[in-house]
Enzyme design. Sequence first.
Site, PDB file in Angstrom:
ATOM      1  N   ASP A   1       3.446  15.750  13.825  1.00 47.84           N
ATOM      2  CA  ASP A   1       3.629  15.528  12.380  1.00 47.84           C
ATOM      3  C   ASP A   1       2.282  15.521  11.655  1.00 47.84           C
ATOM      4  O   ASP A   1       1.997  14.630  10.850  1.00 47.84           O
ATOM      5  CB  ASP A   1       4.386  14.228  12.119  1.00 47.84           C
TER       6      ASP A   1
ATOM      7  N   ARG B   1       7.263  -0.172   5.599  1.00 49.61           N
ATOM      8  CA  ARG B   1       6.283  -0.376   4.533  1.00 49.61           C
ATOM      9  C   ARG B   1       4.922  -0.714   5.121  1.00 49.61           C
ATOM     10  O   ARG B   1       4.833  -1.274   6.213  1.00 49.61           O
ATOM     11  CB  ARG B   1       6.742  -1.519   3.617  1.00 49.61           C
TER      12      ARG B   1
ATOM     13  N   PHE C   1       9.788   5.004   7.928  1.00 45.43           N
ATOM     14  CA  PHE C   1       9.641   4.007   8.988  1.00 45.43           C
ATOM     15  C   PHE C   1       9.696   2.571   8.474  1.00 45.43           C
ATOM     16  O   PHE C   1      10.120   1.662   9.165  1.00 45.43           O
ATOM     17  CB  PHE C   1       8.298   4.216   9.692  1.00 45.43           C
TER      18      PHE C   1
ATOM     19  N   MET D   1       0.816  -1.214   0.000  1.00 49.19           N
ATOM     20  CA  MET D   1       0.000   0.000   0.000  1.00 49.19           C
ATOM     21  C   MET D   1       0.846   1.259   0.000  1.00 49.19           C
ATOM     22  O   MET D   1       0.465   2.277  -0.570  1.00 49.19           O
ATOM     23  CB  MET D   1      -0.926   0.012   1.218  1.00 49.19           C
ATOM     24  N   GLY D   2       1.993   1.209   0.656  1.00 54.88           N
ATOM     25  CA  GLY D   2       2.804   2.416   0.737  1.00 54.88           C
ATOM     26  C   GLY D   2       4.145   2.152   1.392  1.00 54.88           C
ATOM     27  O   GLY D   2       4.418   1.059   1.894  1.00 54.88           O
ATOM     28  N   GLU D   3       4.987   3.171   1.363  1.00 57.74           N
ATOM     29  CA  GLU D   3       6.331   3.070   1.942  1.00 57.74           C
ATOM     30  C   GLU D   3       6.732   4.425   2.483  1.00 57.74           C
ATOM     31  O   GLU D   3       6.395   5.461   1.910  1.00 57.74           O
ATOM     32  CB  GLU D   3       7.327   2.599   0.884  1.00 57.74           C
TER      33      GLU D   3
END
EC number: 2.7.12.1
Length: 400
Positions: free
Chosen positions: A196, A84, A82, A77-79
């Site tokens: 953040d 994946r 931190f 899904m994403g990277e």
Amino acid sequence: MIANGFESMDKERVRKRPRMTWDEAPAEPEAKRAVIKGHGSDGRILSPPLRDDDRDGHYVFSLRDNLTPRYKILSKMGEGTFGRVLECWDRDTKEYVAIKIIRSIKKYRDAAMIEIDVLQKLVKSDKGRTRCVQMKNWFDYRNHICIVFEKLGPSLFDFLKRNKYSAFPLALVRDFGCQLLESVAYMHELQLVHTDLKPENILLVSSENVKLPDNKRSAANETHFRCLPKSSAIKLIDFGSTVCDNRIHHSIVQTRHYRSPEVILGLGWSYQCDLWSIGCILFELCTGEALFQTHDNLEHLAMMERALGPLPEHMTRKASRGAEKYFRRGCRLNWPEGANSRESIRAVKRLDRLKDMVSKHVDNTRSRFADLLYGLLAYDPSERLTANEALDHPFFKSSS
């Protein structure tokens, strides 16, 4: 993890830091055995072969691998810095989940344990469950902390990007802002500072959207369409940088575009830095553009002064030694003399006053939104609206 990645994010003039990438699952290789992939001939669920991590400490996987006998990997899904995020199937609950697999490096593992602690605190009340992403489980697998989350929709940034950065309607911005402030107010009650906040860390609960005709027409008089979320429900994610106390801190936090003046000036920060970020986020949702598109501290301060007026002298005089170089005679910003390029000077000149930028997207009669932004973007943290004060602002009481 608080300061991780900020230096690399600031090196190039880009709209934002590199974004999470969304990948389509490649075709599954043909199985050589007549058994279900991940299962033995007797039906037992098999573990994937032991593989070395990549050179950055990321977990190396293949689609349809098992992640413990319980979870089956479906897609990436994403990277991020931190690690994946993988979409997985939970065999126990029969549902799709998102699993954040942390890099096998101590500082990221330590940050993950902080995030787990924060997530456990947040779910102790209904507020936390409805406004912040829910952690379903966590485990340590082959030296990787794995955090299992409910599967949500796209981030507000991804939705903007897919819509070619078309602004959200003001009514939707109001809805998003109210939920975001409720999330942050709840965190602050628990003495937690997110540090953040940005559109990437705000996820729509649902992936469903509706296509509506846009007011804009092409030269051929063709109707354009835009997508809007079917539901305005959102949840806050990514608590790996969250600070769990109410002291004044002096480390560098916040992604560049959402970084508050007290952080840049080295004055120390606390809860109020989150409210500055929210002001920047609401502007971006309303206009489709980041308010401060910069990579440099001096340019960032110059942009602030261009949009919001001069920095208060009592803040500039107290700037840390590292920030003193941005000022002349202790208080006046060294701009444009200190600019590192003509392009930097032009970038600052392109900015208008905040109220003028807002008025290009919001009817002048709706000045309550601009007034809210000024309250959230007050330079002095002590004069900035708190989350609860912002929720009481007239902007959230009106429907126009």
